[in-house]
Design a protein around this motif. Structure first.
Motif: not given
Length: 141
Positions: A114-132
């Motif tokens: 998760s990222y949060a800052g003045a620009k906004g925020s995002w939340r990303v789930e990474y796959n353990p097999l592909t790291a995508r």
């Protein structure tokens, strides 16, 4: 008057696009570090770790070898007012250390970043097999 109306409508949408690009850049910088961790783990056939520090995230070998020099570790710096956090849903502990290991095979533990800052925020789930990463949500300020 018509030109002023068109400009007044266009400026907010342009501003939104620019903020979205800035927010995307924060993800792209983090994702590049993930790619580097996975790539080095595979090419060097040893595990690498992303460590969360007060000022950002550091990529270091998890399995140092004798030929390692005291080179500066690769780092993604987080500016004041920004946060970058990790959740490890498969961890056996209730409060696992803020670290993420990439094994020799390039596989990794599942993680939610998760990222949060003045620009906004995002939340990303990474796959353990592909790291995508797959975006779970994104908010533009």
């Amino acid at each position: 008057a018509i030109a002023m109306l068109i400009i007044s409508l266009a400026v907010p949408s342009v501003r939104g696009v620019l903020r979205e690009q800035e927010l995307r850049k924060s993800f792209d910088e983090f994702d590049a570090l993930v790619r580097k961790a996975q790539g080095r783990a595979i090419s060097e056939q040893r595990s690498f770790i992303l460590l969360w520090k007060d000022d950002g995230v550091v990529l270091e070998p998890y399995e140092p070898i004798d030929t390692d020099t005291a080179a500066e570790p690769q780092r993604l710096t987080v500016s004041e007012g920004e946060t970058l956090t990790i959740e490890r849903p498969a961890a056996m502990e209730k409060k696992p250390d803020p670290e993420w290991i990439f094994w020799r095979s390039g596989l990794c533990e599942p993680a939610i970043i998760s990222y949060a800052g003045a620009k906004g925020s995002w939340r990303v789930e990474y796959n353990p097999l592909t790291a995508r990463g797959t975006f779970l949500d994104q908010t533009i300020q």
